[in-house]
Scaffold this motif. Structure first.
Motif, PDB file in Angstrom:
ATOM      1  N   GLY A 100       1.184   7.516  11.468  1.00 17.41           N
ATOM      2  CA  GLY A 100       1.028   8.645  10.581  1.00 17.41           C
ATOM      3  C   GLY A 100      -0.356   8.677   9.966  1.00 17.41           C
ATOM      4  O   GLY A 100      -1.146   7.742  10.113  1.00 17.41           O
ATOM      5  N   THR A 101      -0.636   9.763   9.295  1.00 16.79           N
ATOM      6  CA  THR A 101      -1.944   9.886   8.683  1.00 16.79           C
ATOM      7  C   THR A 101      -1.818   9.860   7.167  1.00 16.79           C
ATOM      8  O   THR A 101      -2.791   9.969   6.451  1.00 16.79           O
ATOM      9  N   GLU A 102      -0.585   9.747   6.690  1.00 14.11           N
ATOM     10  CA  GLU A 102      -0.359   9.813   5.250  1.00 14.11           C
ATOM     11  C   GLU A 102      -0.403   8.435   4.620  1.00 14.11           C
ATOM     12  O   GLU A 102       0.422   7.585   4.917  1.00 14.11           O
ATOM     13  N   TYR A 103      -1.365   8.243   3.747  1.00 13.86           N
ATOM     14  CA  TYR A 103      -1.402   6.985   3.003  1.00 13.86           C
ATOM     15  C   TYR A 103      -1.260   7.329   1.540  1.00 13.86           C
ATOM     16  O   TYR A 103      -1.446   8.483   1.145  1.00 13.86           O
ATOM     17  N   LEU A 104      -0.962   6.342   0.739  1.00 12.65           N
ATOM     18  CA  LEU A 104      -0.785   6.617  -0.682  1.00 12.65           C
ATOM     19  C   LEU A 104      -2.112   6.523  -1.414  1.00 12.65           C
ATOM     20  O   LEU A 104      -2.440   7.341  -2.253  1.00 12.65           O
ATOM     21  N   LYS A 105      -2.889   5.502  -1.064  1.00 11.45           N
ATOM     22  CA  LYS A 105      -4.142   5.318  -1.792  1.00 11.45           C
ATOM     23  C   LYS A 105      -5.164   4.564  -0.954  1.00 11.45           C
ATOM     24  O   LYS A 105      -4.822   3.595  -0.285  1.00 11.45           O
ATOM     25  N   ALA A 106      -6.388   5.037  -1.011  1.00  5.53           N
ATOM     26  CA  ALA A 106      -7.494   4.325  -0.357  1.00  5.53           C
ATOM     27  C   ALA A 106      -8.239   3.540  -1.429  1.00  5.53           C
ATOM     28  O   ALA A 106      -8.507   4.059  -2.509  1.00  5.53           O
ATOM     29  N   ILE A 107      -8.521   2.294  -1.132  1.00  5.07           N
ATOM     30  CA  ILE A 107      -9.164   1.421  -2.130  1.00  5.07           C
ATOM     31  C   ILE A 107     -10.482   0.894  -1.560  1.00  5.07           C
ATOM     32  O   ILE A 107     -10.492   0.191  -0.546  1.00  5.07           O
ATOM     33  N   HIS A 108     -11.567   1.231  -2.203  1.00  9.04           N
ATOM     34  CA  HIS A 108     -12.864   0.694  -1.773  1.00  9.04           C
ATOM     35  C   HIS A 108     -13.211  -0.528  -2.609  1.00  9.04           C
ATOM     36  O   HIS A 108     -12.951  -0.562  -3.803  1.00  9.04           O
ATOM     37  N   MET A 109     -13.823  -1.498  -1.976  1.00 10.48           N
ATOM     38  CA  MET A 109     -14.250  -2.694  -2.711  1.00 10.48           C
ATOM     39  C   MET A 109     -15.652  -3.069  -2.298  1.00 10.48           C
ATOM     40  O   MET A 109     -15.977  -3.066  -1.103  1.00 10.48           O
ATOM     41  N   THR A 110     -16.453  -3.430  -3.266  1.00  9.24           N
ATOM     42  CA  THR A 110     -17.758  -4.004  -2.952  1.00  9.24           C
ATOM     43  C   THR A 110     -17.854  -5.279  -3.759  1.00  9.24           C
ATOM     44  O   THR A 110     -17.800  -5.232  -4.986  1.00  9.24           O
ATOM     45  N   ALA A 111     -17.944  -6.409  -3.086  1.00  8.92           N
ATOM     46  CA  ALA A 111     -17.997  -7.674  -3.812  1.00  8.92           C
ATOM     47  C   ALA A 111     -19.371  -8.289  -3.643  1.00  8.92           C
ATOM     48  O   ALA A 111     -19.923  -8.324  -2.536  1.00  8.92           O
ATOM     49  N   GLU A 112     -19.905  -8.757  -4.747  1.00 15.30           N
ATOM     50  CA  GLU A 112     -21.186  -9.445  -4.685  1.00 15.30           C
ATOM     51  C   GLU A 112     -21.024 -10.801  -5.319  1.00 15.30           C
ATOM     52  O   GLU A 112     -20.010 -11.077  -5.931  1.00 15.30           O
ATOM     53  N   GLY A 113     -22.015 -11.659  -5.112  1.00 12.97           N
ATOM     54  CA  GLY A 113     -21.928 -12.974  -5.733  1.00 12.97           C
ATOM     55  C   GLY A 113     -21.600 -14.011  -4.687  1.00 12.97           C
ATOM     56  O   GLY A 113     -22.195 -14.027  -3.606  1.00 12.97           O
ATOM     57  N   SER A 114     -20.591 -14.868  -5.003  1.00 12.37           N
ATOM     58  CA  SER A 114     -20.368 -16.026  -4.132  1.00 12.37           C
ATOM     59  C   SER A 114     -19.896 -15.615  -2.737  1.00 12.37           C
ATOM     60  O   SER A 114     -20.107 -16.328  -1.777  1.00 12.37           O
ATOM     61  N   SER A 115     -19.223 -14.484  -2.617  1.00 10.69           N
ATOM     62  CA  SER A 115     -18.958 -14.002  -1.266  1.00 10.69           C
ATOM     63  C   SER A 115     -19.184 -12.501  -1.256  1.00 10.69           C
ATOM     64  O   SER A 115     -18.595 -11.774  -2.050  1.00 10.69           O
ATOM     65  N   GLU A 116     -20.076 -12.096  -0.399  1.00  9.67           N
ATOM     66  CA  GLU A 116     -20.412 -10.678  -0.355  1.00  9.67           C
ATOM     67  C   GLU A 116     -19.639  -9.993   0.745  1.00  9.67           C
ATOM     68  O   GLU A 116     -19.665 -10.420   1.892  1.00  9.67           O
ATOM     69  N   PHE A 117     -18.919  -8.962   0.363  1.00 11.49           N
ATOM     70  CA  PHE A 117     -18.242  -8.198   1.401  1.00 11.49           C
ATOM     71  C   PHE A 117     -17.941  -6.796   0.905  1.00 11.49           C
ATOM     72  O   PHE A 117     -17.968  -6.530  -0.300  1.00 11.49           O
ATOM     73  N   LYS A 118     -17.681  -5.932   1.863  1.00 13.44           N
ATOM     74  CA  LYS A 118     -17.206  -4.599   1.529  1.00 13.44           C
ATOM     75  C   LYS A 118     -15.841  -4.444   2.178  1.00 13.44           C
ATOM     76  O   LYS A 118     -15.592  -5.011   3.251  1.00 13.44           O
ATOM     77  N   ALA A 119     -14.993  -3.683   1.538  1.00 12.30           N
ATOM     78  CA  ALA A 119     -13.667  -3.495   2.126  1.00 12.30           C
ATOM     79  C   ALA A 119     -13.182  -2.079   1.863  1.00 12.30           C
ATOM     80  O   ALA A 119     -13.564  -1.446   0.881  1.00 12.30           O
ATOM     81  N   LEU A 120     -12.380  -1.604   2.774  1.00  8.78           N
ATOM     82  CA  LEU A 120     -11.647  -0.354   2.561  1.00  8.78           C
ATOM     83  C   LEU A 120     -10.193  -0.647   2.910  1.00  8.78           C
ATOM     84  O   LEU A 120      -9.878  -1.028   4.039  1.00  8.78           O
ATOM     85  N   LEU A 121      -9.346  -0.536   1.892  1.00  8.14           N
ATOM     86  CA  LEU A 121      -7.936  -0.899   2.070  1.00  8.14           C
ATOM     87  C   LEU A 121      -7.065   0.320   1.806  1.00  8.14           C
ATOM     88  O   LEU A 121      -7.451   1.208   1.048  1.00  8.14           O
ATOM     89  N   PHE A 122      -5.895   0.329   2.410  1.00  2.40           N
ATOM     90  CA  PHE A 122      -4.971   1.443   2.189  1.00  2.40           C
ATOM     91  C   PHE A 122      -3.603   0.942   1.761  1.00  2.40           C
ATOM     92  O   PHE A 122      -3.075  -0.005   2.356  1.00  2.40           O
ATOM     93  N   LEU A 123      -3.045   1.605   0.748  1.00  2.00           N
ATOM     94  CA  LEU A 123      -1.624   1.415   0.468  1.00  2.00           C
ATOM     95  C   LEU A 123      -0.869   2.475   1.258  1.00  2.00           C
ATOM     96  O   LEU A 123      -1.180   3.661   1.136  1.00  2.00           O
ATOM     97  N   PRO A 124       0.096   2.075   2.075  1.00  3.28           N
ATOM     98  CA  PRO A 124       0.812   3.060   2.888  1.00  3.28           C
ATOM     99  C   PRO A 124       1.796   3.852   2.033  1.00  3.28           C
ATOM    100  O   PRO A 124       2.137   3.444   0.920  1.00  3.28           O
ATOM    101  N   LYS A 125       2.221   4.959   2.575  1.00  4.06           N
ATOM    102  CA  LYS A 125       3.144   5.800   1.837  1.00  4.06           C
ATOM    103  C   LYS A 125       4.578   5.468   2.213  1.00  4.06           C
ATOM    104  O   LYS A 125       5.461   5.417   1.391  1.00  4.06           O
TER     105      LYS A 125
END
Ligand code: ADP
Length: 625
Positions: free
Chosen positions: A255-280
């Motif tokens: 499906g294409t329906e998700y509940l929420k998209a969550i962006h993350m940008t982490a800096e410091g001891s571990s640097e990463f970017k993330a895009l996470l989804f909570l499903p519906k």
């Protein structure tokens, strides 16, 4: 070599559905084939990290032949051996196939087919929505296995043959149906690719004729997709459609329906970017082992590493899907060594904290959506109460329960429960059971109802296990209402008095029910019912006993405690008879009938239903005389 093989029955059924999908959005066949091509390149590219001779200019090509009415999709990815072709797209039906067919049959029409195709992992076959014949040539990357050709009209069988292909990768030629001419048009193909596959990390190329200034024509490659990694982009610049197509690309839930998209940008001891989804919506097989835990996709510096990185999420958040792109993890090590890297644990900690806090925001700002979400995934989230020592207090803030005071299907938080406690109430009361209707009718709730104390209904099988480690919330202790001694200061005297007043009855019941109950006593729990059954503090609750027995597990029989209501006229009358010396067989039958009706209210089967029924019949007969 040329060999004809039958499709598995389920695959045949599936193909029939595809071939006859008159309506439904047929565009998605291209999304599916491009996604498969990109997956194949991901795999080849990963291998080329350690076998550099396999590196090449990764690309997916589309080619149209208007005269022959064919559309060809070619990738230079991992390719397949003959055995793999037979296994992946031939005889062996994957676990999803049957469920796909059932789900479609249940819907009654096939308007949802595109969603379901993604959900059940049967993408390749969607080619037959637009093609009357499919011919696939493939050669396995980095292996001596000869190239192989697979062709089929989708009707019952397919043919395996030698292939002249020399380059590693896969070419899929679709002989388009008469009504699918539109897929020969450049504009249509670019529209579909931009819509569904824009973020694919490899160029999707379509050669196009260009008219030069001198009117001569040349063919030029045109890249149709932007290839922008969506997780590296600013949220404000991402459209809804882009999120949706990325989600459907990622999600195991379809499906294409998700509940929420969550962006993350982490800096410091571990640097990463993330895009996470909570499903519906939970998938049909949410609790089945194959979907138990897939993990997140892991990229390192935009390079795809794996789509099943289990180390990035705790089990109880396994419904979250998404991408993590790290800048610190080493690229040139095997997956096994990578899995031991402590940075993964750090990322997991950060991802977990973020997801929990986003869930809390949803709970606070979008209650209705959160309740729906929780009704689908709550039983998984609750596992964290028991397994995540670090975050369990935060999880307590986001779990929901139905309760005696909520309407069916509505929830309260623990905070709301505590806030609503009257001053006289010290503890958080709960009852466990297998469904709302059975816990709601339990006689042990009478006391709490009368007092104005709410009782949490815990009807997920996981609750019992979770409560073993849920001791307190906001300094209030959790107390099961069906277990053990019930301490109520103001009722101590009354209970003592009742035990004396009705001593004869108690002795009689103790004797007659000796093999069934461990104790007979008075209780403050009851206000309306004459009696109820209670389990000892250390014993399994009745619904768990039933659950284990249903799974053919040997568990010891635990005798219940039989509690009586001192204020009930029946108890008084029964005692009067016994005290008057009446100890006939009928009195014994009454004792058994009382015990049996308490068993029924507890939801347990009767030891001797025939006897119970005949006692009731006799009593009715006497009353009606
Ligand atoms: P899914 O992609 O969800 O597994 P599909 O029916 O689309 O289901 O594909 C079945 C399998 O066939 C894939 O898992 C993959 O192993 C193989 N396959 C399909 N397309 C390709 C391709 N272009 N290159 C290599 N393998 C492929």
């Amino acid at each position: 070599m040329s060999e004809v093989r039958e499709f598995k029955t389920e695959v045949q059924q599936l193909l029939q559905l595809m071939i006859h999908s008159l309506y439904s959005n047929r565009d998605i066949f291209l999304r599916e084939l491009v996604a498969n091509a990109a997956d194949a390149i991901d795999k080849a590219r990963f291998e080329s990290l350690t076998r550099t001779e396999l590196a090449r200019e990764w690309q997916i090509r589309l080619a149209v032949d208007k005269e022959a009415k064919t559309l060809t999709i070619t990738d230079n990815g991992i390719g397949m051996t003959a055995d793999e072709v037979a296994a992946n797209i031939g005889t062996i039906a994957k676990s999803g196939t049957k469920e796909f067919i059932n789900a479609l049959a249940e819907k009654g029409d096939n308007t949802d087919m595109p969603e379901l195709i993604g959900q059940f992992g049967v993408g390749f076959y969607s080619a037959f929505m637009v093609a009357s014949k499919v011919e696939l040539h493939t050669k396995k990357s980095g292996s001596d296995a000869p190239a192989v050709c697979w062709r089929s009209t989708g009707e019952g069988s397919y043919e395996l043959d030698d292939s002249p292909r020399t380059e590693a990768g896969t070419e899929i030629k679709l002989f388009l149906k008469d009504d699918a001419d539109i897929y020969l048009e450049n504009w249509k193909l670019s529209e579909i690719v931009r819509k569904y596959s824009d973020f694919i990390a490899y160029p999707v190329i379509l050669p196009q004729v260009k008219v030069n200034e001198d009117k001569s024509e040349t063919v030029e490659d045109r890249v149709l997709n932007s290839q922008k990694a969506i997780w590296l982009r600013k949220p404000s610049e991402i459209t809804d459609d882009e999120y949706k197509s990325f989600y459907s690309h990622l999600s195991n839930y379809g499906g294409t329906e998700y509940l929420k998209a969550i962006h993350m940008t982490a800096e410091g001891s571990s640097e990463f970017k993330a895009l996470l989804f909570l499903p519906k919506q939970a998938p049909f097989n949410l609790l089945m082992p194959d979907i138990q835990k897939k993990g997140l996709q892991l990229y390192i510096k935009r390079m795809f590493i794996t789509d099943e990185c289990k180390e990035l999420l705790p089990d109880y958040l396994r419904f979250v899907c998404g991408v993590v792109d790290s800048s610190d993890l080493p690229l040139n090590v095997s997956r096994e060594i990578l899995q031991q890297n402590p940075l993964l644990g750090k990322i997991q900690t950060a991802v977990t904290g973020k997801v929990i806090s986003e869930m809390k925001k949803l709970l606070e700002n979008s209650r209705e959506n959160y309740e729906k979400f929780f009704s689908e995934f709550g039983k998984i989230v609750k596992e964290g109460l028991h397994t995540d020592r670090v975050n369990c207090e935060k999880i307590k803030d986001i779990v929901l329960y139905e309760s005696m005071n909520t309407p069916e299907g509505k929830y309260i938080t623990l905070k709301e429960y505590v806030d609503a406690m009257p001053e006289s109430q010290q503890d958080i009361y709960y009852i466990t059971g297998d469904k709302r209707s059975s816990v709601a009718s339990s006689p042990v709730l009478e006391y709490f109802r009368a007092k104005g104390y709410d009782v949490l209904f815990m009807t997920d099988p996981i609750d019992e296990w979770v409560m073993q480690s849920m001791f307190q919330y906001l300094k209030k202790s959790f107390k099961p209402v069906t277990k053990g001694e019930f301490e109520e200061k103001d009722s101590e005297e009354k209970i003592k008095a009742a035990a004396e007043k009705y001593a004869k009855l108690v002795d009689f019941l103790k004797e007659k029910l000796a093999d069934k109950v461990s104790e007979v006593r008075f209780s403050a729990r009851l206000t309306e019912s004459p009696c109820c059954l209670i389990v000892d503090n250390s014993a399994l609750p009745p619904h768990m006993e039933r659950l284990f027995r249903a799974m053919h597990q040997e568990i010891p029989v635990s005798k219940r405690i039989f509690e009586l209501n001192a204020d009930h006229p029946l108890i008084e009358a029964f005692n009067a008879k016994i005290a008057a010396g009446e100890t006939s067989e009928q009195m014994e039958k009454f004792a058994n009938a009382l015990y049996n009706q308490a068993l029924l209210l507890e939801g347990s089967p009767l030891d001797n239903p025939v006897e119970f029924a005949s006692t009731i019949t006799a009593l009715l007969g006497a009353a009606l005389k």
